[in-house]
Design a protein around this motif. Sequence first.
Motif: not given
Length: 175
Positions: A43, A45, A86, A90
């Motif tokens: 991702s 992110s 996203k 995270w």
Amino acid sequence: MSDLLYLMEQRRSIRRFENRSVEPEKVEMLLQAGLLAPTSKNSRSWEFIVVDQQDLLQKVSLCREHYSGFVANAPLAIIVAVDPEKNDAWIENGSIASTFIELQAEALGLGSCWVQVTRRPHNERISAEDYLRNILYIPDNMRILNVIAIGYKAQELEPRHVDEVLLSKIHRNGY
Ligand SMILES: Cc1cc2nc3c(=O)[nH]c(=O)nc-3n(C[C@H](O)[C@H](O)[C@H](O)COP(=O)(O)O)c2cc1C
């Protein structure tokens, strides 16, 4: 011992830095290390905010009441911000990138220290995240994981060694 294990033994949290800037090529390599970190579902992110202006580093150092003041005397800080929309992993994504950056710092002869931002207060009214969000114009959708202070070491700390105590943390075929 492998080169990487040696590097990991040498890395310590460095909170005192020489009054000397980090060369732009080295800053690029630190950022490349972050960008090469694995992420959940690829991702990617994270976003990395590079701070090398002294007045701004001074402001960043005030993000928390304690444990962040030394950032004022670092020539460089990389702030790791991550988008939780996203990818829900995270914290993991940001932490791995941070670790890559810290290991790359050691490999470049630099010292670094992680300053925790997520879940820490700036004062009784606002979080350390919101304080940094304001001064660095970080969008509302981003979570701010940490500040990584980086620079040439002005302190020597003993390398870590994996001793018997730590080996007891390893469990084979079950806890
Ligand atoms: C998630 C995390 C949060 C940390 N937060 C801070 C911090 O806010 N301020 C600080 O001075 N050091 C911080 N540190 C550094 C730790 O204190 C340090 O890694 C630990 O004492 C072990 O020492 P070493 O890194 O020299 O091996 C943090 C480290 C981690 C991994």
